[in-house]
Design an enzyme around this catalytic site. Structure first.
Site, PDB file in Angstrom:
ATOM      1  N   ASP A  20     -22.450 -43.057  23.326  1.00 39.73           N
ATOM      2  CA  ASP A  20     -21.970 -41.730  22.959  1.00 39.73           C
ATOM      3  C   ASP A  20     -22.694 -41.200  21.725  1.00 39.73           C
ATOM      4  O   ASP A  20     -23.055 -41.975  20.828  1.00 39.73           O
ATOM      5  CB  ASP A  20     -20.459 -41.795  22.693  1.00 39.73           C
ATOM      6  CG  ASP A  20     -19.835 -40.419  22.649  1.00 39.73           C
ATOM      7  OD1 ASP A  20     -20.451 -39.453  23.144  1.00 39.73           O
ATOM      8  OD2 ASP A  20     -18.723 -40.304  22.097  1.00 39.73           O
ATOM      9  N   ASN A  68     -18.632 -35.930  33.640  1.00 36.36           N
ATOM     10  CA  ASN A  68     -19.799 -35.226  33.092  1.00 36.36           C
ATOM     11  C   ASN A  68     -20.291 -34.096  33.983  1.00 36.36           C
ATOM     12  O   ASN A  68     -21.101 -33.259  33.554  1.00 36.36           O
ATOM     13  CB  ASN A  68     -20.952 -36.198  32.837  1.00 36.36           C
ATOM     14  CG  ASN A  68     -20.716 -37.093  31.639  1.00 36.36           C
ATOM     15  OD1 ASN A  68     -21.306 -38.157  31.534  1.00 36.36           O
ATOM     16  ND2 ASN A  68     -19.859 -36.671  30.720  1.00 36.36           N
TER      17      ASN A  68
END
Length: 250
Positions: A20, A68
């Site tokens: 991340d 996503n």
């Protein structure tokens, strides 16, 4: 299915990473999010080399989640292009280093050229036995459990151990459960990643954005793992010694 090597003593058999911070890394530098993902690719390459050299048996990387898809179309398309080029560029080194590549997730949702590259890379590295590199694309933990449950229910022969049998229907079938789950970027959540497989994983949250993660931080993570007393809900017998990274506790 690739051969799953045993880890060296004191190391986790299976490390999983939520990579991340690429977008925030780029934004902090006035760059596009796509440039952040490209920068993150170098950190990914470094992490694969590091864990292979350390002797970790399985490394799973969360590259693209089922959630996503909600990102801007331009970013998603750029990611797909990056995935295709990365597979082509990295495949020779994976073969040379003896690393088997495996993809998990709903690959049917991806462009046909990406699907083809994924299949070709899996076949090209299937005989490698130094480390199994698992890349989660289009993956979600709930999706994985649901698809496994549907297949498990449809199978009349579920075996004497239902939990073990069910694990065989997950996308990670044949892999050990996650021992160490690392998330970079400062967030403290697992974000629908390997929910079943990481039930007893040690969770390590690192503040550094993924493109800036170094070998020093990864090594510190392994050292931290080795210091943990893993209980798995049990109480050890009196006098039992705690082995690094193994099930112990009080």
């Amino acid at each position: 299915m690739p051969v799953i090597p045993k880890p060296r003593d004191g190391l986790p058999a299976h490390v999983a990473i939520i990579m991340d911070g690429n977008g925030r890394w780029a934004e902090a530098r006035g760059l596009s999010r796509s440039e952040g993902h490209r920068a993150g690719l170098e950190a990914t390459r470094n992490a694969v080399r590091f864990f292979a050299e350390q002797g970790v048996g399985t490394l799973t990387l969360f590259a693209f989640s089922s959630e996503n898809w909600g990102r801007p179309r331009e970013e998603v398309e750029a990611l797909f292009d990056l995935f295709v080029s990365a597979i082509e560029a990295e495949l020779p080194e994976l073969v040379e280093r003896g690393i088997a590549l495996r993809f998990i997730g709903d690959r049917a949702t991806f462009p046909s050229d990406l699907q083809a590259r994924m299949t070709e890379a899996e076949h090209a590295t299937a005989g490698n036995d130094r480390m199994c590199l698992v890349v989660a694309l289009g993956y979600g933990g709930r999706w994985d459990i649901l698809q496994a449950a549907r297949r498990w229910v449809a199978d009349s022969d579920r075996g004497a151990d239902p939990e073990a049998a069910f694990s065989g229907y997950l996308s990670t079938a044949g892999l050990p459960d996650v021992d160490l789950l690392i998330r970079t970027g400062g967030e403290h959540r697992v974000s629908n990643f390997l929910l079943w497989q990481a039930a007893y994983a040690e969770l390590l949250f690192i503040e550094t954005f993924w493109p800036d993660v170094t070998n020093t931080e990864l090594e510190e993570g392994l050292t931290w793992y080795a210091s943990r007393q893993r209980r798995f809900g049990r109480v050890p017998a009196a006098g039992d010694a705690a082995a690094p990274g193994e099930a112990t506790g009080a």
